[in-house]
Design an enzyme around this catalytic site. Structure first.
Site, PDB file in Angstrom:
ATOM      1  N   THR A  69     -56.670  50.756 -42.695  1.00 51.07           N
ATOM      2  CA  THR A  69     -57.102  51.692 -41.481  1.00 51.07           C
ATOM      3  C   THR A  69     -56.237  51.513 -40.486  1.00 51.07           C
ATOM      4  OG1 THR A  69     -58.325  49.776 -40.869  1.00 51.07           O
ATOM      5  CG2 THR A  69     -59.520  51.424 -41.953  1.00 51.07           C
TER       6      THR A  69
ATOM      7  N   GLY B 120     -56.389  55.173 -34.640  1.00 50.03           N
ATOM      8  CA  GLY B 120     -56.631  55.579 -33.566  1.00 50.03           C
ATOM      9  C   GLY B 120     -55.376  56.704 -33.197  1.00 50.03           C
TER      10      GLY B 120
HETATM   11  N1  LIG Z   1     -63.508  52.532 -42.056  1.00 50.54           N
HETATM   12  C1  LIG Z   1     -63.684  53.739 -41.436  1.00 50.54           C
HETATM   13  N2  LIG Z   1     -64.339  54.533 -41.781  1.00 50.54           N
HETATM   14  C2  LIG Z   1     -64.327  55.872 -41.239  1.00 50.54           C
HETATM   15  N3  LIG Z   1     -63.989  56.152 -40.182  1.00 50.54           N
HETATM   16  C3  LIG Z   1     -63.217  55.172 -39.234  1.00 50.54           C
HETATM   17  C4  LIG Z   1     -63.025  53.812 -39.809  1.00 50.54           C
HETATM   18  N4  LIG Z   1     -62.337  52.993 -39.233  1.00 50.54           N
HETATM   19  C5  LIG Z   1     -62.042  53.724 -38.082  1.00 50.54           C
HETATM   20  N5  LIG Z   1     -62.721  55.088 -38.058  1.00 50.54           N
HETATM   21  C6  LIG Z   1     -62.536  56.311 -37.386  1.00 50.54           C
HETATM   22  O1  LIG Z   1     -61.264  56.252 -37.074  1.00 50.54           O
HETATM   23  C7  LIG Z   1     -61.225  56.861 -35.536  1.00 50.54           C
HETATM   24  C8  LIG Z   1     -60.215  55.798 -34.810  1.00 50.54           C
HETATM   25  O2  LIG Z   1     -60.853  54.704 -34.247  1.00 50.54           O
HETATM   26  P1  LIG Z   1     -60.600  53.309 -34.050  1.00 50.54           P
HETATM   27  O3  LIG Z   1     -61.854  52.694 -33.524  1.00 50.54           O
HETATM   28  O4  LIG Z   1     -60.304  52.669 -35.373  1.00 50.54           O
HETATM   29  O5  LIG Z   1     -59.429  53.697 -33.098  1.00 50.54           O
HETATM   30  P2  LIG Z   1     -58.281  52.330 -32.884  1.00 50.54           P
HETATM   31  O6  LIG Z   1     -58.717  51.097 -32.895  1.00 50.54           O
HETATM   32  O7  LIG Z   1     -57.695  52.925 -31.641  1.00 50.54           O
HETATM   33  O8  LIG Z   1     -57.191  52.401 -34.155  1.00 50.54           O
HETATM   34  P3  LIG Z   1     -55.835  52.000 -34.534  1.00 50.54           P
HETATM   35  O9  LIG Z   1     -55.441  51.008 -33.196  1.00 50.54           O
HETATM   36  O10 LIG Z   1     -56.146  51.339 -35.848  1.00 50.54           O
HETATM   37  O11 LIG Z   1     -54.801  52.791 -34.654  1.00 50.54           O
HETATM   38  C9  LIG Z   1     -62.581  56.947 -35.111  1.00 50.54           C
HETATM   39  O12 LIG Z   1     -63.055  58.298 -35.141  1.00 50.54           O
HETATM   40  C10 LIG Z   1     -63.285  56.033 -35.878  1.00 50.54           C
HETATM   41  O13 LIG Z   1     -64.480  56.050 -35.868  1.00 50.54           O
HETATM   42 MG   LIG Z   2     -58.984  50.581 -35.206  1.00 52.53          MG
END
Ligand SMILES: Nc1ncnc2c1ncn2[C@@H]1O[C@H](COP(=O)(O)OP(=O)(O)OP(=O)(O)O)[C@@H](O)[C@H]1O
Ligand SMILES: [Mg+2]
Ligand SMILES: Cc1ncc(CO)c(N)n1
Length: 546
Positions: free
Chosen positions: A259, A263
């Site tokens: 993952t 973001g």
């Molecule tokens: N395991 C998962 N399955 C499906 N969707 C996910 C999963 N993890 C994150 N998402 C989705 O991915 C998108 C980015 O959210 P997230 O909260 O991971 O952002 P972030 O923490 O800023 O990401 P990063 O810092 O890793 O780039 C959101 O729409 C979230 O719901």
């Molecule tokens: Mg994340």
């Protein structure tokens, strides 16, 4: 883009001075090599066939591991058909273990890159990622004032999921006071939202709503608080707020450790969709679906030895079965007038499956299912491919009854299965999260199972006696009502429905009963388009009455 309002001291308890030191005061980049460019005349006279291309400029950091940052942004935009230029704000030494080092680009040189791109390249949307210092945020704001764009997407990157700081507390005030008021959307994850609001605790969806509202008050036109990192949630839920309405966006939580960069990818996809002309909510929905699909298709990738791997943004190239063209967000309202074909009836009236589908769409069918029990596979597949083309060009989803293989081969939008067909969860495994799955259910227990299996809707019937399906017990209105009340999924009623009784079905006023599915009343008739048209007007009248 939102107009810039005067920074409000009241909203910026952590305000720092404009000359705040760079957070990462590392040695500079190489010296300038060319004078600052100014806008030059277009290369050649623009031809009549000139094709403007949706253009996103990402202003973000480089991730050497290429899962997040600039690299993710470019891949995400490419996957969604937008051009992506890049202004690099920092270079990170980063891999699947974490961030080992950060080298910020001097703010003057960030300014120079911004000018190079913005003065020349007709940027539609600017998307921001890692902005390592208050000075860089300010330079960006100055350039956005000088070179306005259609939309600004701000991903307030502060901490990587590995826990490493990418932009420290000294940038918070500038983000809040200068950048947010210019933004069309701000997309913090829960940790970032918490930091932006002075370390408030965010544990629940209701906390995410309050956070979205508070961040909205800082000036952006929309806020998306992302719940990817929410503890203990089985769904991946994000909260969208447009100043009036909260919308919870639910997605499947994909079980994977790949993952890294979700973001950045989400924000870039929003930017790409906005550049293509989408509305904000639609852009966010497509972006979320894209991340979910990319994670799903990359869940077993092994790249690197650390705890958080990258995923494959270009999964659709490797998997022709899941082409982006069919990344369809299921809309339960599509169930309104559901046309189900029948090979016997088409033969009887001397028309091809394709002509039958064309006519149903012409008459106003909102979704089509090919239910061809007696057609040879080869012939069925050819017809299905032709129907996919017709349906795509009209924006009507096309489902295949029972035959997952045919659905995959023709890249249909989904499959409808009965209780003795392949279980819905196995269909989901084969089709992936982007496709529509419907299940025929006669009881609350079957409806509950369909929901657990990951179906999108249920078909409930036969409501009236029918000759289309042998040995099909009739449920009547009472049976339909019982199943609808028990179902967490939207329902389409089926079985013996025609222009004479369709109105009374919709007048039951069951909130999750979204429409009627019809076979003989459309296809066992001389003129399919005329029958569809009159059924549609009956349904519309019934809905306006109930
Ligand atoms: N395991 C998962 N399955 C499906 N969707 C996910 C999963 N993890 C994150 N998402 C989705 O991915 C998108 C980015 O959210 P997230 O909260 O991971 O952002 P972030 O923490 O800023 O990401 P990063 O810092 O890793 O780039 C959101 O729409 C979230 O719901
Ligand atoms: Mg994340
Ligand atoms: C360069 C960069 N930008 C953003 C993120 C957030 O995922 C990251 N890890 N690295």
């Amino acid at each position: 883009m939102a107009s810039v309002s005067a920074p409000s001291a009241a909203l910026s308890p952590h305000r720092t001075s404009a000359s705040a030191a760079l957070l990462f005061p590392y040695p500079c980049f190489s010296p300038r090599v060319s004078p600052a460019p100014t806008a030059r005349p277009r290369r050649l006279a623009v031809s009549a066939r000139a094709m403007p291309w949706p253009h996103v400029l990402t202003v973000a950091g480089s991730d050497s591991g290429a899962g997040a940052g600039i690299q993710a942004d470019i891949k995400a935009c490419a996957a969604l058909g937008a051009y992506c230029s890049s202004v690099i704000t920092a270079v990170t030494a980063q891999n699947t273990v974490g961030v080992q080092g950060v080298h910020a680009v001097p703010e003057e040189f960030v300014g120079e890159q911004l000018k190079s791109v913005l003065a020349d390249m007709s940027v539609d949307v600017v998307k921001t990622g890692m902005l390592p210092s208050a000075g860089i945020v300010k330079v960006l704001c100055e350039n956005l004032r000088k070179f306005p764009v259609k939309a600004l997407v701000v991903d307030p990157v502060m901490v990587s999921t590995s826990g490493d700081t990418l932009s420290g507390p000294s940038t918070l005030a500038t983000y809040r006071d200068e950048l947010f008021p210019m933004a069309d959307i701000v997309t913090p994850n829960v940790k970032e939202a918490s930091k932006l609001l002075g370390d408030v605790s965010l544990q629940t969806i209701s906390d995410m709503r309050s956070a979205a509202e508070s961040i909205y008050k800082l000036g952006p036109k929309h806020v998306l608080v992302k719940g990817g990192d929410m503890p203990d949630s089985t769904d991946a839920i994000d909260v969208f707020f447009d100043g009036e309405e909260f919308i919870e966006l639910h997605g499947l939580r994909i079980k994977t450790s790949n993952t890294h960069g979700t973001g950045c990818t989400l924000a870039s996809c929003i930017a790409a969709e906005l550049a293509k002309g989408a509305t904000m909510l639609h852009a966010v929905e497509v972006a979320k679906k894209f991340v979910e699909s990319a994670l799903y298709h990359s869940k077993d990738l092994v790249i690197g030895n650390g705890p958080q791997g990258p995923f494959d943004h270009l999964f659709s190239l490797n998997s022709p079965l899941h082409k982006m063209g069919s990344l369809h967000k299921f809309n339960p309202d599509d169930l309104f007038l559901y046309a189900v074909t029948d090979s016997g009836m088409n033969k009887k009236w001397g028309r091809s499956i394709k002509d039958a589908v064309k006519a149903a769409i012409e008459g106003g069918a909102t979704i089509v299912q090919l239910r061809e029990k007696d057609t040879e596979t080869r012939e069925f597949l050819e017809a299905a491919k032709a129907c996919v083309e017709i349906c795509r060009s009209s924006g009507v989803p096309l489902l295949i009854n029972d035959r997952v293989d045919v659905a995959l081969a023709c890249n249909a939008d989904g499959v409808h299965v009965g209780q003795s067909d392949m279980p819905a969860w196995e269909v989901r495994e084969l089709l992936g999260p982007g496709k529509i799955i419907g299940v025929s259910c006669k009881t609350p227990a079957q409806a509950g199972q369909a929901w657990k299996d990951g179906a999108d809707y249920i078909g409930c019937g036969g409501v009236f006696p029918t000759t289309t399906k042998a040995n099909n017990p009739t449920l009547g209105f009472e049976g339909l009502r019982t199943v609808c009340l028990a179902s967490k999924l939207p329902v389409v009623a089926i079985g013996g429905i025609n222009t004479g009784n369709a109105g009374s079905v919709m007048e039951l006023g069951l909130p999750n009963l979204k429409g009627v599915a019809v076979v003989s009343a459309l296809f066992d008739r001389e003129c399919v388009a005329t029958e569809t048209r009159s059924l549609r007007s009956i349904l519309m009248n019934a809905c306006s009455r109930s």
